[in-house]
Write an enzyme that holds these catalytic residues in place. Structure first.
Site, PDB file in Angstrom:
ATOM      1  N   LYS A 187      11.034  31.655  49.959  1.00 64.59           N
ATOM      2  CA  LYS A 187       9.925  32.368  49.313  1.00 64.59           C
ATOM      3  C   LYS A 187       9.321  33.420  50.248  1.00 64.59           C
ATOM      4  O   LYS A 187       8.817  34.454  49.780  1.00 64.59           O
ATOM      5  CB  LYS A 187       8.874  31.372  48.821  1.00 64.59           C
ATOM      6  CG  LYS A 187       9.379  30.478  47.685  1.00 64.59           C
ATOM      7  CD  LYS A 187       9.799  31.274  46.431  1.00 64.59           C
ATOM      8  CE  LYS A 187      10.169  30.398  45.255  1.00 64.59           C
ATOM      9  NZ  LYS A 187      10.525  31.151  44.039  1.00 64.59           N
ATOM     10  N   VAL A 246       1.927  24.287  40.042  1.00 65.95           N
ATOM     11  CA  VAL A 246       1.740  24.533  38.611  1.00 65.95           C
ATOM     12  C   VAL A 246       2.385  23.381  37.838  1.00 65.95           C
ATOM     13  O   VAL A 246       3.436  22.868  38.251  1.00 65.95           O
ATOM     14  CB  VAL A 246       2.438  25.859  38.197  1.00 65.95           C
ATOM     15  CG1 VAL A 246       2.137  26.198  36.744  1.00 65.95           C
ATOM     16  CG2 VAL A 246       2.032  26.996  39.122  1.00 65.95           C
ATOM     17  N   ILE A 266       7.096  28.298  33.936  1.00 63.05           N
ATOM     18  CA  ILE A 266       6.419  29.574  34.181  1.00 63.05           C
ATOM     19  C   ILE A 266       7.147  30.722  33.466  1.00 63.05           C
ATOM     20  O   ILE A 266       6.520  31.609  32.873  1.00 63.05           O
ATOM     21  CB  ILE A 266       6.328  29.840  35.707  1.00 63.05           C
ATOM     22  CG1 ILE A 266       5.387  28.816  36.363  1.00 63.05           C
ATOM     23  CG2 ILE A 266       5.872  31.265  35.985  1.00 63.05           C
ATOM     24  CD1 ILE A 266       5.398  28.834  37.892  1.00 63.05           C
ATOM     25  N   ARG A 301      20.728  29.137  32.793  1.00 64.18           N
ATOM     26  CA  ARG A 301      22.047  28.512  32.633  1.00 64.18           C
ATOM     27  C   ARG A 301      22.159  27.717  31.337  1.00 64.18           C
ATOM     28  O   ARG A 301      23.208  27.688  30.714  1.00 64.18           O
ATOM     29  CB  ARG A 301      22.335  27.582  33.826  1.00 64.18           C
ATOM     30  CG  ARG A 301      22.544  28.321  35.130  1.00 64.18           C
ATOM     31  CD  ARG A 301      22.448  27.374  36.277  1.00 64.18           C
ATOM     32  NE  ARG A 301      21.162  26.652  36.242  1.00 64.18           N
ATOM     33  CZ  ARG A 301      20.822  25.668  37.055  1.00 64.18           C
ATOM     34  NH1 ARG A 301      21.663  25.273  37.975  1.00 64.18           N
ATOM     35  NH2 ARG A 301      19.643  25.093  36.943  1.00 64.18           N
ATOM     36  N   TYR A 344      12.822  25.981  51.229  1.00 66.51           N
ATOM     37  CA  TYR A 344      12.078  26.612  50.123  1.00 66.51           C
ATOM     38  C   TYR A 344      11.086  27.625  50.679  1.00 66.51           C
ATOM     39  O   TYR A 344      10.983  28.760  50.186  1.00 66.51           O
ATOM     40  CB  TYR A 344      11.359  25.520  49.319  1.00 66.51           C
ATOM     41  CG  TYR A 344      10.601  26.018  48.106  1.00 66.51           C
ATOM     42  CD1 TYR A 344      11.270  26.398  46.947  1.00 66.51           C
ATOM     43  CD2 TYR A 344       9.206  26.097  48.109  1.00 66.51           C
ATOM     44  CE1 TYR A 344      10.579  26.850  45.835  1.00 66.51           C
ATOM     45  CE2 TYR A 344       8.506  26.536  46.997  1.00 66.51           C
ATOM     46  CZ  TYR A 344       9.199  26.918  45.865  1.00 66.51           C
ATOM     47  OH  TYR A 344       8.500  27.362  44.760  1.00 66.51           O
ATOM     48  N   THR A 369       4.765  22.035  35.913  1.00 64.71           N
ATOM     49  CA  THR A 369       6.094  22.322  35.348  1.00 64.71           C
ATOM     50  C   THR A 369       7.071  21.248  35.826  1.00 64.71           C
ATOM     51  O   THR A 369       6.704  20.371  36.614  1.00 64.71           O
ATOM     52  CB  THR A 369       6.653  23.689  35.816  1.00 64.71           C
ATOM     53  OG1 THR A 369       6.969  23.583  37.199  1.00 64.71           O
ATOM     54  CG2 THR A 369       5.698  24.833  35.596  1.00 64.71           C
ATOM     55  N   ASN A 410      12.196  34.994  37.998  1.00 67.49           N
ATOM     56  CA  ASN A 410      11.472  33.717  38.026  1.00 67.49           C
ATOM     57  C   ASN A 410      12.381  32.526  38.343  1.00 67.49           C
ATOM     58  O   ASN A 410      11.884  31.508  38.821  1.00 67.49           O
ATOM     59  CB  ASN A 410      10.796  33.536  36.653  1.00 67.49           C
ATOM     60  CG  ASN A 410      10.332  32.124  36.418  1.00 67.49           C
ATOM     61  OD1 ASN A 410       9.318  31.696  36.955  1.00 67.49           O
ATOM     62  ND2 ASN A 410      11.096  31.362  35.635  1.00 67.49           N
TER      63      ASN A 410
END
Ligand code: NAP
Length: 250
Positions: free
Chosen positions: A152, A181, A16, A36, A148, A183, A83
């Protein structure tokens, strides 16, 4: 449209984040990709006109200070896309405090560090944008992903608070909340479902797509499109929002 504005995208070398960098560049912004893995960032930056790669670990005060000092050599940051993020799936009763802290350190505390790193300039600016990539997991619960989900929800709460606290400035703060998505994060989720439940890849993908009323995984460009719109000068009255891109899941 963005006329040389300086955009920093954390986690900008993949998924993303990379799509956001491509979109903002296509709108005329100068982009700095941070993360990183410097080699991966440099390879990605080569494909975006004028983009620069800067190493950043959002969990480290020193790394954030150094990365944003390097970014500042190009001028004040006008757009920050927060992001960088990680996900993991485990039953809550098996979740260690280390695992809990690992996820909050990137998804929440990392975002706080980066946000604060640019605030000095952003609150003086007539135009500035902070966009936090949250998730529909920031707006509703989800089994096996409690840390998670909590992280969020924190991102959504931070977005609303900062929007109010800095409403008197030229800065807007919004969250974009994607469903699943296509990814690396979703590739890992599919592998995890296959490993833990013995399902086939097709069944694992079906498990994820059933969360989307449109019955599909979302494309990274669809998220970037919303980020691009939030950055447009005419979106200046849109602030404190959590915009879902989820095929109508929420
Ligand atoms: P991704 O390709 O794995 O992207 C995550 C990015 O975060 C990577 O570029 C990674 O780069 C960076 N990152 C991780 N830890 C970092 C750290 N400590 N410091 C700096 N950068 C770090 O997955 P993605 O799906 O594009 O995820 C991007 C964001 O979208 C995340 O916040 C995620 O929670 C959110 N999201 C994704 C989905 C989905 O279905 N894919 C749905 C909702 C929300 P390095 O490894 O180089 O550091």
């Amino acid at each position: 449209m963005l006329n040389g504005k300086l955009a920093v995208i954390t986690g900008g070398g993949t998924g993303i984040g990379l799509a956001c960098a491509e979109k903002l560049s296509s709108m005329g912004a100068r982009t700095i990709l941070m993360g990183r893995n410097l080699q991966r960032l440099q390879d990605a930056a080569l494909k975006i006109d004028g983009a620069r790669a800067v190493q950043l670990d959002v969990t480290s005060d020193e790394s954030v200070a150094a990365a944003f000092a390097e970014a500042a050599q190009d001028g004040p940051v006008d757009i920050l896309v927060n992001n960088a993020g990680i996900a993991a799936a485990t039953a809550f009763h098996k979740t260690s405090m280390e695992e809990w802290a690992r996820i909050q350190a990137v998804n929440v505390e990392g975002l706080v560090r980066c946000s604060q790193a640019v605030l000095g300039d952003m609150k003086q600016a007539t135009y500035a944008r902070q966009i936090n990539i949250a998730s529909i997991a920031g707006l509703r619960g989800g089994a096996f992903i409690a840390p998670y989900v909590a992280s969020k929800h924190a991102v959504v709460g931070l977005t609303k608070s900062l929007s109010l606290e800095y409403a008197h400035t030229g800065m807007t703060v919004n969250a974009v909340c994607p469903g699943y998505v296509k990814t690396a994060i979703v590739d890992n989720a599919i592998a995890n479902i296959m490993e833990k439940t013995g399902r086939t890849e097709e069944q694992a993908v079906a498990e994820l797509t059933k969360n989307n009323p449109q019955g599909r995984l979302i494309e990274v460009e669809e998220i970037a499109e919303v980020v691009g719109w939030l950055c447009s000068p005419l979106s200046g009255s849109v602030s404190g929002q959590s915009i879902t891109v989820s095929g109508g899941a929420i």
